[in-house]
Scaffold this motif. Sequence first.
Motif, PDB file in Angstrom:
ATOM      1  N   UNK A 128       0.629  -1.144   0.116  1.00 47.41           N
ATOM      2  CA  UNK A 128       0.002   0.051   0.022  1.00 47.41           C
ATOM      3  C   UNK A 128       0.837   1.263   0.153  1.00 47.41           C
ATOM      4  N   UNK A 129       2.208   1.111   0.205  1.00 50.49           N
ATOM      5  CA  UNK A 129       3.072   2.374   0.137  1.00 50.49           C
ATOM      6  C   UNK A 129       3.078   3.190  -1.258  1.00 50.49           C
ATOM      7  N   UNK A 130       3.192   2.157  -2.390  1.00 50.81           N
ATOM      8  CA  UNK A 130       3.142   2.761  -3.319  1.00 50.81           C
ATOM      9  C   UNK A 130       2.011   2.285  -4.310  1.00 50.81           C
ATOM     10  N   UNK A 131       1.856   2.720  -5.461  1.00 45.89           N
ATOM     11  CA  UNK A 131       0.889   2.154  -6.390  1.00 45.89           C
ATOM     12  C   UNK A 131       1.356   1.086  -7.255  1.00 45.89           C
TER      13      UNK A 131
ATOM     14  N   UNK B   9       1.527   0.579 -10.299  1.00 44.43           N
ATOM     15  CA  UNK B   9       2.214   1.528 -11.500  1.00 44.43           C
ATOM     16  C   UNK B   9       3.536   1.733 -11.084  1.00 44.43           C
ATOM     17  N   UNK B  10       3.786   2.144  -9.888  1.00 44.28           N
ATOM     18  CA  UNK B  10       5.095   2.438  -9.365  1.00 44.28           C
ATOM     19  C   UNK B  10       6.061   1.561  -9.394  1.00 44.28           C
TER      20      UNK B  10
ATOM     21  N   UNK C 294      15.042   4.856 -13.068  1.00 44.23           N
ATOM     22  CA  UNK C 294      14.110   5.787 -13.844  1.00 44.23           C
ATOM     23  C   UNK C 294      13.408   6.622 -12.768  1.00 44.23           C
ATOM     24  N   UNK C 295      13.332   5.957 -11.581  1.00 47.44           N
ATOM     25  CA  UNK C 295      12.495   6.617 -10.623  1.00 47.44           C
ATOM     26  C   UNK C 295      13.482   7.031  -9.426  1.00 47.44           C
ATOM     27  N   UNK C 296      14.434   6.426  -9.255  1.00 53.32           N
ATOM     28  CA  UNK C 296      15.158   6.679  -8.103  1.00 53.32           C
ATOM     29  C   UNK C 296      16.713   6.735  -8.830  1.00 53.32           C
TER      30      UNK C 296
END
Lengths: 285, 240
Positions: free
Chosen positions: B113-116, B118-119, B129-131
Amino acid sequence: MADRDTDALTGIETTGHEWDGIKELNNPLPRWWLYLFYATIIWSIGYFIVYPAWPTLSTYSKGVIGYSSRAELDRHMEEVKASRSAWLERFEAASVDDIVGDTELLQYAMAGGRTIFADNCAPCHGAGGAGAKEYPILADDDWIWGGTPEAIYTTLLYGIRSGHDDALESEMLRFGEDEILEPAQIEAVADYVLSLSGNGAASEEGQEIFLEQCVACHGEDGTGVADFGGPNLTDGIWLYGGSREAVISQINAPRHGVMPAWIDRLDDVSIKQVSVYVHALGGGE
Amino acid sequence: MNHRILERNVILLAVAILLTVAIGGLVQLVPLYTMEVTIEEVEGVRPYTPLELAGRNIYVREGCYLCHSQQIRPFRDEVERYGHYSLAAESMYDHPFQWGSKRTGPDLARVGGKYSNEWHVAHLIAPRSLVPETVMPAYPFLAEKELKFDDAADHLRTLRMVGVPYTDEQIENALDDIANQANGEEFDPDALLERYPKAVIGDFDGDPERVTEMDALVAYLQMLGTLVDFTAVQPEQLYR
């Protein structure tokens, strides 16, 4: 027993073990070592009595001081809370607007908010809110769902399309996939959308379609409607890319960002602090 | 003392070593099984859904545990960052448990539940690409590989043999439940939720056509640490 004889050179008794003529001297253990060893045994008896140690059939010995690492944690957290209570009470009583208006609280919230942001938000929104593709920049004054402290606070509490009952919800129609618009119409309105941020020219047809289909969520002038989460299309800041293909693809079969709700993950004071931090990042409304 | 007999007979020596080690081991292990306080009595912990179980197997196969622990210890810095400390009850259906011992990346015990979705998908395909500064490896193939878990029912049956309380109904519906969880609306999510409360249902990887390894892994990540309702537990009940 093997033959124990005395080593001629040192005068020390041997252990009687012999390997190819090599014998082992039976030196006593150093005294200091031996006494330390006995001391640790005695210490361990004390430990057994004081701390939980010994299993019984259905439970375990609790030790005379009743120590529990989990109870200790709770006590420690209570202490931390008490030491912060003067601040916590002020934060609990204040609205996010109050916090923004109070320099002392604001300073405190900025420090707390920065840490909370790095742990929980930066993986999506980038360090310092710099944003990433599909994840909005928070360090600018372009807001999809509103940039007032209260609006940001609400966004954080319930999330966006998060599945929470009070989440912010809004879905753009699948204009292409559901055949609401013809491909040619989609191209025309895409050109119009691009022209809003000064890219290329648009046909009158494009403008008409926009006024008919898109203004409810994106506003008559395309600057967005926060209540419906329709982003500003005139500022050249894109979630899903500003190329013609990307815009057409969004109108065809729109994508929708999901942001988790924080109400069950972070406590209220933390959410207030990070709201204020985000507000300050972007020179919010 | 006469070591001579033991030391000169290899078989006797082996037997004696085995006895000694066995006594030491039994004294440490047996009480954990007989003590009634090892596993906390909390509501909500259930066996994994077949899809989560497949995801868990992929987690183990890819060695995610080498960089990620799943055990929040009862220390202030850990509970402030990750949430409530982990309970023994939360890994009672883990065979083997994934507590881990190394944190190159963050603890994952409560990442659900911390991220979606998609993430997670984007992050597993291309973490940088994100971090940008992360050292986590990329796992793009998970999104391409169709999930092979035809023997899901056998997995559940095996786990039942070691004490996980899968019901006959759960075993019978193992394959359906994979589809129920990964494809959402078209199937029968209610039946799944009845068998496995709080299961996260969705098309995790964004490709509704097929169930990939990515679907399974993300379904697993999204349920981690979400089962126990801590508002219904008094802190004192958990003191050990």
